[in-house]
Design a protein around this motif. Structure first.
Motif, short mmCIF file in Angstrom:
data_model
loop_
_atom_site.label_atom_id
_atom_site.label_comp_id
_atom_site.label_asym_id
_atom_site.label_seq_id
_atom_site.Cartn_x
_atom_site.Cartn_y
_atom_site.Cartn_z
N TRP A 170 29.42 23.89 27.83
CA TRP A 170 28.80 23.91 29.15
C TRP A 170 27.53 24.77 29.14
O TRP A 170 26.48 24.35 29.62
N ALA A 229 27.56 18.51 34.92
CA ALA A 229 27.36 18.94 33.54
C ALA A 229 28.22 18.15 32.57
O ALA A 229 28.00 18.22 31.36
N TRP A 230 29.19 17.39 33.09
CA TRP A 230 30.10 16.65 32.23
C TRP A 230 29.91 15.14 32.33
O TRP A 230 30.75 14.37 31.88
#
Length: 251
Positions: A170, A229-230
């Protein structure tokens, strides 16, 4: 894909080769990354990542604050910590970890995050690539459970390694692919350990177990509350200039 497989195989070969002699070489990922990057013409890309310091301010906050938050929280929950730290020793360790290839930050981060993660992200979703990398890094640490010297990680070390990989990934993506930032995170994480706070024996195991719980909470929070972010970025985002992704590297 060929370069990624070559990197993984070379990393394990370098780090595990002296295992029969009671030695584990943490510099395996660094050496493997340099060799494969040089062979594939991507050494400059790796070098740029290692000095990338212009990142969003919250990345510095996360790199320093998250490890300290986990350290303090677990110590407070467990109790009995000695807070009269030898700050001179902590500061010296902090500085040495930047330049010591036989320590985790420099020995691992250029390889795991700087070399492997961009290639994983180019083929899988960020969540899946983090899980793959977490499994590989966890397996790589396995010899530490059987070594009498060095830095045995205890039973909680392997699952913690898997979980914390999601946090590393991350931070790496949010910092636009900065190895410098994940090295900072790694350095702070290991600058204050249970022994620094006066723990030993069973207390050390208990604190490490609490650390596993804490890092699991942090990783889940990042996945749940920062879903962007994923998600796989659009092709226009794959430039290394944004904060959501890392550039695709070929081959």
């Amino acid at each position: 894909m060929t370069s990624l497989v070559a990197f993984f195989l070379l990393t394990f070969a370098i780090s595990w080769a002296p295992w029969p002699f009671g030695i584990f070489l943490p510099c395996g990922p660094l050496v493997a990354a340099l060799i494969v990057a040089a062979a594939t013409g991507t050494l400059r890309d790796l070098g740029r990542r290692m000095i990338r310091w212009r990142v969003p301010w919250y990345c510095y906050l996360a790199a320093i604050g998250l490890p300290l938050l986990v350290i303090v929280t677990t110590a407070v929950v467990h109790g009995g910590a000695d807070w009269s730290l030898a700050w001179g020793d902590v500061t010296l360790l902090f500085l040495l970890r930047w330049v010591n290839p036989l320590d985790g930050p420099l020995g691992e981060e250029p390889g795991w995050r700087g070399f492997a993660l961009p290639r994983l992200d180019s083929r899988w979703s960020p969540l899946i690539s983090a899980a793959i990398l977490g499994a590989v890094v966890t397996l790589w640490h396995l010899p530490l459970l059987f070594l009498d010297e060095g830095n045995p990680i205890g039973w909680a070390g392997l699952p913690t390694t898997f979980v914390i990989t999601f946090v590393y990934c991350w931070l790496f993506r949010r910092s636009g692919g900065s190895v410098l930032l994940v090295m900072l995170f790694h350095i702070v994480q290991g600058a204050i350990v249970p022994g620094t706070l006066g723990y030993d024996g069973g207390d050390t195991s208990d604190v490490l177990a609490l650390g596993l719980v804490a890092w699991t909470v942090v990783a889940l929070a990042l996945i749940v509350f920062d879903r962007a972010a994923w998600q796989r970025p659009s092709p226009t985002d794959l430039t290394g200039r944004g904060v959501l992704t890392t550039p695709i590297v070929q081959p």
